[in-house]
Design a protein around this motif. Structure first.
Motif, PDB file in Angstrom:
ATOM      1  N   UNK A  97      18.076 -20.261 -19.348  1.00 37.60           N
ATOM      2  CA  UNK A  97      19.343 -19.547 -19.496  1.00 37.60           C
ATOM      3  C   UNK A  97      20.443 -20.483 -19.995  1.00 37.60           C
ATOM      4  N   UNK A  98      20.388 -21.732 -19.577  1.00 43.54           N
ATOM      5  CA  UNK A  98      21.386 -22.705 -20.008  1.00 43.54           C
ATOM      6  C   UNK A  98      21.316 -22.957 -21.511  1.00 43.54           C
ATOM      7  N   UNK A  99      20.145 -22.773 -22.095  1.00 39.10           N
ATOM      8  CA  UNK A  99      19.992 -22.986 -23.535  1.00 39.10           C
ATOM      9  C   UNK A  99      20.867 -22.003 -24.308  1.00 39.10           C
ATOM     10  N   UNK A 100      20.965 -20.767 -23.797  1.00 38.05           N
ATOM     11  CA  UNK A 100      21.895 -19.792 -24.351  1.00 38.05           C
ATOM     12  C   UNK A 100      21.517 -19.170 -25.681  1.00 38.05           C
TER      13      UNK A 100
ATOM     14  N   UNK B 230      12.610 -12.457 -25.890  1.00 37.30           N
ATOM     15  CA  UNK B 230      12.882 -12.912 -24.528  1.00 37.30           C
ATOM     16  C   UNK B 230      12.128 -14.208 -24.256  1.00 37.30           C
ATOM     17  N   UNK B 231      12.798 -15.166 -23.640  1.00 30.43           N
ATOM     18  CA  UNK B 231      12.130 -16.387 -23.203  1.00 30.43           C
ATOM     19  C   UNK B 231      11.423 -16.111 -21.881  1.00 30.43           C
TER      20      UNK B 231
ATOM     21  N   UNK C 184      13.183 -13.758 -19.033  1.00 34.01           N
ATOM     22  CA  UNK C 184      12.395 -13.011 -18.056  1.00 34.01           C
ATOM     23  C   UNK C 184      11.573 -14.015 -17.258  1.00 34.01           C
ATOM     24  N   UNK C 185      11.004 -13.560 -16.134  1.00 37.16           N
ATOM     25  CA  UNK C 185      10.237 -14.481 -15.294  1.00 37.16           C
ATOM     26  C   UNK C 185       9.167 -13.717 -14.525  1.00 37.16           C
ATOM     27  N   UNK C 186       8.047 -14.379 -14.263  1.00 33.29           N
ATOM     28  CA  UNK C 186       7.033 -13.805 -13.389  1.00 33.29           C
ATOM     29  C   UNK C 186       7.525 -13.911 -11.946  1.00 33.29           C
ATOM     30  N   UNK C 187       7.048 -13.007 -11.093  1.00 31.25           N
ATOM     31  CA  UNK C 187       7.422 -13.000  -9.679  1.00 31.25           C
ATOM     32  C   UNK C 187       6.167 -12.845  -8.823  1.00 31.25           C
ATOM     33  N   UNK C 188       6.248 -13.203  -7.551  1.00 32.47           N
ATOM     34  CA  UNK C 188       5.101 -13.001  -6.662  1.00 32.47           C
ATOM     35  C   UNK C 188       4.737 -11.523  -6.569  1.00 32.47           C
ATOM     36  N   UNK C 189       3.470 -11.251  -6.386  1.00 32.91           N
ATOM     37  CA  UNK C 189       3.006  -9.871  -6.251  1.00 32.91           C
ATOM     38  C   UNK C 189       3.724  -9.182  -5.098  1.00 32.91           C
ATOM     39  N   UNK C 190       4.064  -7.928  -5.317  1.00 37.80           N
ATOM     40  CA  UNK C 190       4.698  -7.150  -4.262  1.00 37.80           C
ATOM     41  C   UNK C 190       6.200  -7.283  -4.179  1.00 37.80           C
ATOM     42  N   UNK C 191       6.800  -8.099  -5.031  1.00 35.57           N
ATOM     43  CA  UNK C 191       8.261  -8.240  -5.017  1.00 35.57           C
ATOM     44  C   UNK C 191       8.913  -6.919  -5.423  1.00 35.57           C
ATOM     45  N   UNK C 192       9.835  -6.433  -4.613  1.00 38.78           N
ATOM     46  CA  UNK C 192      10.509  -5.165  -4.911  1.00 38.78           C
ATOM     47  C   UNK C 192      12.028  -5.289  -4.922  1.00 38.78           C
ATOM     48  N   UNK C 193      12.549  -6.390  -4.393  1.00 33.64           N
ATOM     49  CA  UNK C 193      13.995  -6.565  -4.303  1.00 33.64           C
ATOM     50  C   UNK C 193      14.469  -7.669  -5.249  1.00 33.64           C
TER      51      UNK C 193
END
Length: 219
Positions: free
Chosen positions: A143-146, A130-131, A151-160
């Protein structure tokens, strides 16, 4: 065998810290592996006090039961041939040893032309790389590289779930929400998935990780 509740009881590996790419924004800046109990183990591996040779690792992987799910690098990254460059020969050997099993990993190495070739080949051979993106704009660029799932990091507490600037769907990791573990989910091992998996920042370094996420960067 992992004893981490999020991972579940699956085989995991740890690679020395010198495997991490020099450009990773999380080094000494919120990386979860640099803190807590895992940091002690990672330090011992990095200093040579624990661990095995690469050939011994290949043997262990090749003797896992068929279809076994396992994670490469709970800490550390893919072995480089030089700073910033993935060693394609070693990664290919790893992918071949994984044949018939369901190995997966994440890499912070940028998908430069030479790294793209190594990552694409590993995924084609059945070992999921996974990149790892650090911003939503970078998700779109990767994603464009294909060549691999993202995957990506997200802010703490993200649930949606959220969307990238170009409309790609980012799904919060179910294990991060406490709904399951890697053993029973396995989505990060799915090479052809459309969804981007997101991992909310956690632990004492969460504020640093969030700061990286909110930077404007795509490459």
């Amino acid at each position: 065998m992992s004893r981490n509740a999020k991972t579940g009881p699956i085989p995991v590996t740890t690679t020395s810290a010198n495997s991490c790419p020099p450009g990773c924004s999380l080094q000494r800046n919120g990386c979860y592996a640099e803190r807590g109990p895992l940091a002690l183990h990672w330090k011992a591996v990095s200093e040579g006090g624990r661990g095995s040779t690469f050939d011994e690792l290949l043997l262990e992987i090749s003797t896992l039961r068929r279809h076994a799910l396992w994670r490469h690098n709970q800490a550390g990254d893919l072995t480089p041939s030089s700073p910033g460059v993935i060693d394609e020969a070693l990664l290919t050997k790893l992918a071949l040893a994984n044949k018939g099993r369901r190995g997966f990993t994440y890499t912070h190495y940028p998908p430069t032309p030479v790294n793209r070739a190594a990552i694409r080949k590993a995924n084609q051979l059945g070992f999921t790389v996974n990149l790892s993106a650090e911003t939503l704009a970078q998700v779109d660029a990767y994603a464009e590289v294909g060549i691999a799932p993202v995957v990506v990091i997200l802010p703490a507490g993200t649930t949606e779930s959220i969307r990238t600037p170009e409309g790609r769907h980012v799904v919060v990791c179910p294990a991060s929400l406490g709904n399951t573990d890697c053993l029973h989910c396995g989505i990060c091992q799915q090479r052809d998935r459309a969804a981007i998996m997101g991992f909310p920042a956690h632990g004492s370094g969460a504020k640093h990780v969030q700061a990286v996420f909110f930077e404007e960067r795509s490459s």
